[in-house]
Design a protein around this motif. Structure first.
Motif, short mmCIF file in Angstrom:
data_model
loop_
_atom_site.label_atom_id
_atom_site.label_comp_id
_atom_site.label_asym_id
_atom_site.label_seq_id
_atom_site.Cartn_x
_atom_site.Cartn_y
_atom_site.Cartn_z
N ASN A 169 0.87 -1.17 0.00
CA ASN A 169 0.00 0.00 0.00
C ASN A 169 0.90 1.21 0.00
OD1 ASN A 169 -1.83 2.05 0.38
ND2 ASN A 169 -2.98 0.99 1.99
N LEU A 170 1.15 1.74 -1.19
CA LEU A 170 2.13 2.81 -1.35
C LEU A 170 1.76 4.05 -0.55
CD1 LEU A 170 4.78 3.35 -2.84
CD2 LEU A 170 3.45 4.29 -4.73
N ALA A 171 0.47 4.28 -0.37
CA ALA A 171 0.03 5.49 0.33
C ALA A 171 0.51 5.52 1.77
CB ALA A 171 -1.49 5.59 0.28
N ILE B 72 11.99 4.15 -0.83
CA ILE B 72 10.63 3.89 -0.34
C ILE B 72 10.51 2.39 -0.11
CG2 ILE B 72 8.17 4.09 -0.83
CD1 ILE B 72 8.86 6.42 -2.69
N ILE B 73 10.45 1.99 1.15
CA ILE B 73 10.42 0.58 1.54
C ILE B 73 9.15 0.33 2.31
CG2 ILE B 73 11.59 -1.26 2.81
CD1 ILE B 73 14.21 0.31 2.39
N PHE C 119 11.53 -5.33 -1.64
CA PHE C 119 11.31 -4.36 -2.70
C PHE C 119 11.63 -2.97 -2.20
CE2 PHE C 119 8.09 -1.25 -4.20
CZ PHE C 119 8.54 -1.10 -5.51
N VAL C 120 12.35 -2.18 -3.00
CA VAL C 120 12.60 -0.78 -2.68
C VAL C 120 12.33 0.05 -3.93
CG1 VAL C 120 15.08 -1.07 -3.13
CG2 VAL C 120 14.28 0.92 -1.85
N LEU C 121 11.60 1.14 -3.73
CA LEU C 121 11.17 1.98 -4.84
C LEU C 121 11.87 3.34 -4.79
CD1 LEU C 121 9.09 2.81 -7.10
CD2 LEU C 121 7.60 3.58 -5.23
#
Length: 501
Positions: A44-46, A62-63, A70-72
């Motif tokens: 849930n990216l939010a 962004i973890i 996964f890291v964005l």
């Protein structure tokens, strides 16, 4: 070697070198990046990322607590007339290239482009420059200027162009249907799909090929009325990314300095994603084949270890490959392990030993299941209500030996566990990100596998591992091929269904 020792899980070694798949997602506001990431990686990216333009920093990691593999990195895209985002992106690429440790590199880039209306521009100038960098990295220098070529020497990264919101194009075709076409719902849907596909190829692909004659692209749809994405399109994006990461020639060699690095990143990316069951299966196979599956009938990895310890290692590697959102570690818990062993124990003894192994259980014989029409029927114990056989428990405490029973054990456990997790994957799709796992879903997956496929799978394992062919199997070391074949034949084929729009 002590009795407590177990073979070390292969995933421990892989994830120690590259614990997270690092992806840079580039796209303008409103293109649908958040939904894409949520469903591709089961998060849930939010809850973990800033949602307002101007607060995004491409350097930020962004973890998500829902998926720690996964890291964005988020780039807000290249707005017309704004060169600052493009400059930041190129500098970021250079800082995350092959000169840094494998775990810190950018492993893939998704450039998100909204499918335009007819007559609209597909790529902004910044998008085109970005794609020229990728084209230069692949050696297509004729399509790029010297400045881009100079950048690309340091920023060769696999790039997939993701055309988003294809469903909007489809909806436009629905609105253009004639009254006669609307009277035939099935025909109308087919016409819309075909016309949307034709329009996509007409307006999106020529500009892309003008920049790079060998692009990698995928398309996705937004969320529909049932709040679910186009699963087939999402799986295609993941397969495209993994294929690009797994290439053994071309520009990928500029990124990964060794075949081992390339395989490590590929496996980590397969673990991180949560949009393709086939990718999980392929990842599990690659993990197993690195050490324990290859030559499993005459393993050089297991001798000296007790069978129970070997099963523990297989269990950890396979469960890790599927990377469910399992905060309570239910899939590693004693209850689930015991249920899996209860299933697999059925295939281990010879047919003439079945009664001896399960004589403490009522009605052990009578479940449906035959080896094949060409052979005599073999009856299997009923799994529901059966506990672990005492003989089986004692046998697991013995040290590995090359026997038909041992081969049936390992083949059965690998296939049984993989197919149960495949059922579980399809079940949790309905939950939506972050797809938190509960015992209810696990029990449903176990019940579906034991009622639908288990007897047939076990019959085919027995067919393959009978005593008459065991010595031949040991010499050929091809049992792992049969494992892959049985998984392929009996997995849930949800990804092959007609795409949603």
């Amino acid at each position: 070697m002590t009795e407590a020792q177990s073979p070390r899980p292969t995933t421990d070694e892989i994830l120690a070198e590259c614990p997270r798949f690092r992806v840079l997602v580039v796209g303008r506001s409103g293109v649908g990046k958040s939904s894409l990431i949520n469903y591709a990686f089961g998060i849930n990216l939010a809850t973990v990322a800033h949602g307002k333009r101007g607060t995004c920093n491409i350097e930020d990691e962004i973890i998500s607590p829902h998926n720690d593999h996964f890291v964005l990195h988020d780039s807000m895209g290249f707005e017309p007339g704004n060169t600052e985002e493009f400059r930041k992106a190129t500098e970021f690429f250079k800082s995350r290239g092959k000169k840094v440790p494998l775990k810190d590199r950018v492993h893939a880039i998704w450039l998100c482009i909204k499918v335009p209306h007819a007559g609209s521009r597909v790529f902004e100038t910044g998008d085109e420059e970005f794609l020229k960098l990728a084209a230069t990295a692949k050696g297509n220098l004729a399509f790029c200027n010297n400045r881009a070529a100079a950048y690309a020497l340091n920023i060769a990264v696999p790039v997939v162009v993701v055309f988003t919101q294809f469903d909007v194009l489809y909806s436009g075709m629905e609105m253009a249907l004639t009254e006669e076409e609307m009277k035939l719902p099935d025909q109308g849907q087919r016409l819309c799909s075909q016309r949307a596909e034709d329009e996509f190829k007409k307006i999106c692909l020529p500009p892309l090929h003008n920049i790079d004659p060998t692009p990698r692209y995928a398309r996705t749809s937004g969320l529909g009325a049932n709040n679910s994405p186009d699963r087939s399109a999402l799986a295609d994006l993941i397969r495209t990314t993994l294929h690009l990461l797994g290439e053994t020639s071309g520009f990928v060699g500029k990124i990964f300095t060794s075949a081992q690095n390339r395989e490590t990143v590929w496996i980590t990316s397969a673990i991180a994603q949560r949009g393709s069951a086939q990718a999980n299966i392929d990842g599990s196979i690659k993990i197993g084949m690195k050490k324990y599956w290859r030559g499993i009938a005459s393993s050089t990895r297991f001798p000296g270890f007790k069978l129970e310890k070997c099963l523990n290692t297989l269990h950890i590697d396979i469960v890790t490959a599927w990377n469910f959102s399992d905060a309570n570690k239910l899939l590693r818990g004693t209850a689930f392990v015991e249920k899996m062993r209860t299933i697999t124990q059925v295939v281990v003894p010879r047919e003439d030993e079945l009664k001896d192994w399960f004589d403490s259980v009522k009605n052990v014989v009578g479940a449906a299941g035959t080896v094949s029409a060409a052979t005599h029927p073999i009856m299997f114990p009923i799994v529901a209500g059966i506990g672990l056989s005492g003989i089986f428990i004692n046998w697991l405490a013995t040290v590995y030996k090359r026997t038909p029973e041992t081969l049936r054990l390992f083949m059965g456990y690998i296939i049984d566990l993989t197919l149960v997790l495949d059922q579980l994957f399809v079940i949790v799709l309905a939950l939506g990100p972050p797809k938190l796992l509960t015992q209810t879903e696990i029990d449903e997956a176990l019940n579906k596998y034991t009622s639908d496929a288990m007897n047939t799978v076990h019959a085919e394992i027995r067919d393959y591992c009978n005593e008459a062919t065991f010595s031949q199997i040991c010499r050929s070391n091809r049992a792992e091929e049969r494992i892959k074949e049985l998984i392929r034949n009996h997995r849930v084929k949800w990804e092959e269904t007609k795409p949603q729009v």
